[in-house]
Structure formats: structure tokens, C-alpha cells
Motif scaffolding. Structure first.
Motif, PDB file in Angstrom:
ATOM      1  N   ALA A 103       0.285 -52.371 -24.984  1.00 45.54           N
ATOM      2  CA  ALA A 103       0.966 -50.870 -25.177  1.00 45.54           C
ATOM      3  C   ALA A 103      -0.381 -49.773 -25.463  1.00 45.54           C
ATOM      4  O   ALA A 103      -1.039 -50.339 -26.311  1.00 45.54           O
ATOM      5  N   THR A 104      -0.113 -48.763 -24.976  1.00 42.91           N
ATOM      6  CA  THR A 104      -0.816 -47.729 -25.298  1.00 42.91           C
ATOM      7  C   THR A 104      -0.556 -46.944 -26.634  1.00 42.91           C
ATOM      8  O   THR A 104       0.595 -47.103 -26.806  1.00 42.91           O
ATOM      9  N   VAL A 105      -1.678 -46.639 -27.375  1.00 43.95           N
ATOM     10  CA  VAL A 105      -1.206 -45.819 -28.501  1.00 43.95           C
ATOM     11  C   VAL A 105      -1.746 -44.365 -28.371  1.00 43.95           C
ATOM     12  O   VAL A 105      -2.768 -44.203 -27.960  1.00 43.95           O
ATOM     13  N   ASP A 106      -0.699 -43.454 -28.510  1.00 40.24           N
ATOM     14  CA  ASP A 106      -0.974 -42.289 -28.458  1.00 40.24           C
ATOM     15  C   ASP A 106      -1.331 -41.392 -29.825  1.00 40.24           C
ATOM     16  O   ASP A 106      -0.845 -41.638 -30.826  1.00 40.24           O
ATOM     17  N   ALA A 107      -2.025 -40.243 -29.644  1.00 46.50           N
ATOM     18  CA  ALA A 107      -2.307 -39.233 -30.715  1.00 46.50           C
ATOM     19  C   ALA A 107      -0.964 -38.572 -31.072  1.00 46.50           C
ATOM     20  O   ALA A 107      -0.144 -38.069 -30.037  1.00 46.50           O
ATOM     21  N   MET A 108      -0.750 -38.569 -32.458  1.00 46.49           N
ATOM     22  CA  MET A 108       0.502 -37.845 -32.797  1.00 46.49           C
ATOM     23  C   MET A 108       0.789 -36.249 -32.797  1.00 46.49           C
ATOM     24  O   MET A 108       1.429 -35.658 -32.757  1.00 46.49           O
ATOM     25  N   GLU A 109      -0.762 -35.700 -32.809  1.00 51.08           N
ATOM     26  CA  GLU A 109      -0.872 -34.454 -32.735  1.00 51.08           C
ATOM     27  C   GLU A 109      -2.279 -33.978 -32.235  1.00 51.08           C
ATOM     28  O   GLU A 109      -3.207 -34.864 -32.363  1.00 51.08           O
ATOM     29  N   GLU A 110      -2.441 -32.733 -31.874  1.00 52.77           N
ATOM     30  CA  GLU A 110      -3.835 -32.702 -31.452  1.00 52.77           C
ATOM     31  C   GLU A 110      -4.802 -32.506 -32.513  1.00 52.77           C
ATOM     32  O   GLU A 110      -4.687 -32.392 -33.774  1.00 52.77           O
ATOM     33  N   GLY A 111      -6.091 -32.504 -32.325  1.00 51.23           N
ATOM     34  CA  GLY A 111      -7.261 -32.644 -33.191  1.00 51.23           C
ATOM     35  C   GLY A 111      -8.503 -33.377 -32.530  1.00 51.23           C
ATOM     36  O   GLY A 111      -8.660 -33.417 -31.558  1.00 51.23           O
ATOM     37  N   LEU A 112      -9.511 -33.431 -33.608  1.00 56.83           N
ATOM     38  CA  LEU A 112     -10.749 -33.800 -33.035  1.00 56.83           C
ATOM     39  C   LEU A 112     -10.988 -35.268 -33.635  1.00 56.83           C
ATOM     40  O   LEU A 112     -10.655 -35.470 -34.693  1.00 56.83           O
ATOM     41  N   VAL A 113     -11.483 -36.044 -32.808  1.00 60.88           N
ATOM     42  CA  VAL A 113     -11.706 -37.287 -33.198  1.00 60.88           C
ATOM     43  C   VAL A 113     -13.056 -37.397 -33.963  1.00 60.88           C
ATOM     44  O   VAL A 113     -14.089 -37.287 -33.597  1.00 60.88           O
ATOM     45  N   SER A 114     -12.795 -37.788 -35.525  1.00 64.53           N
ATOM     46  CA  SER A 114     -13.943 -37.720 -36.381  1.00 64.53           C
ATOM     47  C   SER A 114     -14.723 -38.957 -36.515  1.00 64.53           C
ATOM     48  O   SER A 114     -15.596 -39.320 -37.238  1.00 64.53           O
ATOM     49  N   PHE A 115     -13.821 -40.287 -36.094  1.00 60.88           N
ATOM     50  CA  PHE A 115     -14.515 -41.332 -36.505  1.00 60.88           C
ATOM     51  C   PHE A 115     -13.940 -42.313 -35.466  1.00 60.88           C
ATOM     52  O   PHE A 115     -12.695 -42.447 -35.059  1.00 60.88           O
ATOM     53  N   GLN A 131      -8.611 -51.836 -27.785  1.00 63.28           N
ATOM     54  CA  GLN A 131      -9.592 -51.066 -26.845  1.00 63.28           C
ATOM     55  C   GLN A 131      -9.288 -49.550 -27.241  1.00 63.28           C
ATOM     56  O   GLN A 131      -8.335 -49.187 -27.658  1.00 63.28           O
ATOM     57  N   VAL A 132     -10.452 -48.884 -27.091  1.00 63.22           N
ATOM     58  CA  VAL A 132     -10.394 -47.257 -27.828  1.00 63.22           C
ATOM     59  C   VAL A 132     -10.989 -46.542 -26.370  1.00 63.22           C
ATOM     60  O   VAL A 132     -11.743 -47.185 -25.568  1.00 63.22           O
ATOM     61  N   GLU A 133      -9.959 -45.608 -26.149  1.00 65.29           N
ATOM     62  CA  GLU A 133     -10.195 -44.721 -24.935  1.00 65.29           C
ATOM     63  C   GLU A 133     -10.836 -43.358 -25.286  1.00 65.29           C
ATOM     64  O   GLU A 133     -10.894 -42.401 -24.570  1.00 65.29           O
ATOM     65  N   VAL A 134     -11.323 -43.114 -26.669  1.00 64.29           N
ATOM     66  CA  VAL A 134     -11.839 -41.888 -26.966  1.00 64.29           C
ATOM     67  C   VAL A 134     -13.161 -41.964 -27.759  1.00 64.29           C
ATOM     68  O   VAL A 134     -13.616 -43.158 -27.941  1.00 64.29           O
ATOM     69  N   ASP A 135     -13.869 -40.839 -27.590  1.00 62.97           N
ATOM     70  CA  ASP A 135     -15.401 -40.909 -28.140  1.00 62.97           C
ATOM     71  C   ASP A 135     -15.388 -39.887 -29.579  1.00 62.97           C
ATOM     72  O   ASP A 135     -14.420 -38.929 -29.526  1.00 62.97           O
ATOM     73  N   PRO A 136     -16.279 -40.099 -30.495  1.00 65.99           N
ATOM     74  CA  PRO A 136     -16.356 -39.052 -31.279  1.00 65.99           C
ATOM     75  C   PRO A 136     -16.443 -37.635 -31.167  1.00 65.99           C
ATOM     76  O   PRO A 136     -17.328 -37.552 -30.056  1.00 65.99           O
ATOM     77  N   TYR A 137     -15.968 -36.928 -31.757  1.00 67.54           N
ATOM     78  CA  TYR A 137     -15.999 -35.244 -31.587  1.00 67.54           C
ATOM     79  C   TYR A 137     -15.074 -35.051 -30.005  1.00 67.54           C
ATOM     80  O   TYR A 137     -15.391 -33.811 -29.704  1.00 67.54           O
ATOM     81  N   ASP A 138     -14.541 -35.761 -29.744  1.00 67.71           N
ATOM     82  CA  ASP A 138     -13.469 -35.445 -28.478  1.00 67.71           C
ATOM     83  C   ASP A 138     -12.434 -34.588 -28.991  1.00 67.71           C
ATOM     84  O   ASP A 138     -11.876 -35.056 -30.165  1.00 67.71           O
TER      85      ASP A 138
END
Length: 259
Positions: free
Chosen positions: A170-182, A210-217
Motif C-alpha cells: 500500500a502507498t503511504v500519503d502525506a497527511m498535510e502539505e509541507g517540506l520533506v526535512s529528512f 520504498q521512499v518516493e520523495v527527496d529531502p527538501y521536496d
């Protein structure tokens, strides 16, 4: 006769020099239009470096050298401060350590900037039109479910997170908008993504396969963060979820309704 002829030649030479001097003054006083000005454009001032110019007009060597010296002095002072075991310097060391450990709130600053000036910071690339569309749907202020599933481990078990059971892969989604800090590994969370939100809170997504984002996205609410890891029996998926406000974790059930 010779003196008379010499005098006449001198007068002629003086008149020539006077004419040359006057012509130079006229050329300096009346500047002919440049090619840009002939066609209605403003004259563009350029800097063409040569052997006579020692530095660029926008670059000041003194300020550059001062910044280097100041940086070196600051590093030296900090080195002396932390190598000196004097108890009187403990408050200063504690303050510096705490300041350096705190992460800069990019998401909060971006949200403040947008409220003040109406546009997001250019260094944070995200689709502004899509963001406005999401807000117009009436979902502003509501958190998105990271994934559909049920809680396997309550917050009271460890005081930091909950474990959520989902479907396999299953995919895991962000609960709210924001900046990937780590993006990396955290003790007790495994492979983890941390997102800073405009209200200075953080959401943690751990035990990811599996991770689908990069730092500071900069990501929107509901964007895919990663994929849940397989459960122990391999038939289901499982990931960790946590919310942190300030220095403390809070129970995610207080703000998000799970099954």
C-alpha cells in the motif's frame, strides 16, 4: 627676418593646439547616441574588464576578505568555547548546541511568505494553482489519512508512534502539505520520511519499504511519500506513523480518525 618667420610659425602651432583642445571639449560635452538609444531603448551599461581595471564594480575585495576573516574567527571562538571545560561557559555551550540541533522551519516560513505577499517562495517548487484548487474544495484544515488500515500498536505502547496495518504494498500519503526535512533511518522507525508542516508540526512515516520523495521536496496533502513494508506473515503491509509538535510526540488519533 628669421625671428619674424619663427614667430609666425609659433602662432600657427598655438592656433592648431587651441583648435584641437576645443574639439576635444566639444566631443566630451556632446555625447553621440549609442546604437540602443537610436532605436528607443535605454543605454545598457556594461563592464568590460581590461588590464587597467583591478576589480569588478559589483565585487568589493575588502568585504569579501572581511567575511572570510570573520568566519575564521567565529570557528576559532567556537572551537575554544567547546574545548574549554569551564563551568561558567556551560550556558553558552548549551544554547549553541540547542540552536544548531533545531531544524529550520522552511514550511512555516513559506506559509508566512505566501500569506504576506500572495506568492510562494521561488526556492520551494510546487504548483500554486493546484494548491489553490485543493483549498477551494473545502478540505482546508482537515488532515488526510496516510493510508487506509487499522492500528496494530497504540501510541501508549511507546509514546512516539502508532503501527498501522494496510494492504500489501500500500502507498503511504502525506497527511498535510509541507517540506520533506529528512529521508533516512531513525531508531524505532526504520526507513523514515519526516515532513515539516506550516504550523511547525512534523509528521513521521516509518517502516517504509520504498521512499518516493527527496529531502527538501515541497509536497501537497495526499501526495505519495512511500510504500509500506510487508508484515511478518507477508500477507499485509505495515508502517509507522507519528506526529510531533515542538519537542513532544502526540497521539495521532487526536487529529486523525483511523479504522
Amino acid at each position: 627676418m628669421r625671428s619674424r618667420a619663427d614667430e609666425v610659425r609659433k602662432r600657427i602651432e598655438n592656433r592648431k593646439r587651441e583648435k584641437e583642445r576645443m574639439s576635444k571639449n566639444l566631443n566630451n560635452r556632446f555625447l553621440w547616441p549609442e546604437e540602443e538609444e537610436k532605436y528607443g531603448f535605454d543605454k545598457v551599461t556594461t563592464f568590460e574588464g581590461g588590464h587597467e581595471e583591478k576589480s569588478h564594480p559589483l565585487f568589493k575585495k575588502e568585504i569579501f576578505v572581511f567575511k572570510i576573516l570573520f568566519s575564521a574567527a567565529l570557528v576559532l571562538v567556537l572551537a575554544i568555547l567547546f574545548r574549554n571545560d569551564s563551568p561558567t561557559l556551560d550556558p553558552t555551550r548549551s544554547f549553541i548546541t540547542k540552536t544548531m540541533e533545531n531544524e529550520f522551519q522552511f514550511a512555516f516560513v513559506s506559509n508566512w511568505y505566501e500569506k504576506q505577499f500572495g506568492k510562494p517562495l521561488a526556492i520551494l517548487p510546487f504548483n500554486h494553482s493546484d494548491k489553490e484548487k485543493d483549498k477551494s474544495d473545502g478540505n482546508e484544515g482537515e488532515y488526510a489519512m496516510p493510508a487506509s488500515g487499522k492500528i496494530l500498536e497504540q501510541f501508549s505502547s511507546n509514546g512516539q508512534r502508532v503501527a498501522i496495518e494496510t494492504s500489501k504494498e500500500a502507498t503511504v500519503d502525506a497527511m498535510e502539505e509541507g517540506l520533506v526535512s529528512f529521508v533516512g533511518t531513525k531508531d524505532g522507525f526504520g526507513r523514515t520520511v519526516i515532513i515539516q508542516h506550516p504550523d511547525k508540526s512534523e509528521s513521521w512515516y516509518g517502516n517504509l519499504a520504498q521512499v518516493e520523495v527527496d529531502p527538501y521536496d515541497f509536497i501537497e496533502k495526499g501526495d505519495i511519500v512511500g510504500k509500506a513494508s510487508d508484515s511478518k506473515d507477508g500477507e499485509k503491509g505495515e508502517f509507522y506513523f507519528a506526529i510531533k509538535k515542538g519537542d513532544d510526540f502526540i497521539d495521532p488519533i487526536q487529529v486523525i480518525k483511523f479504522e
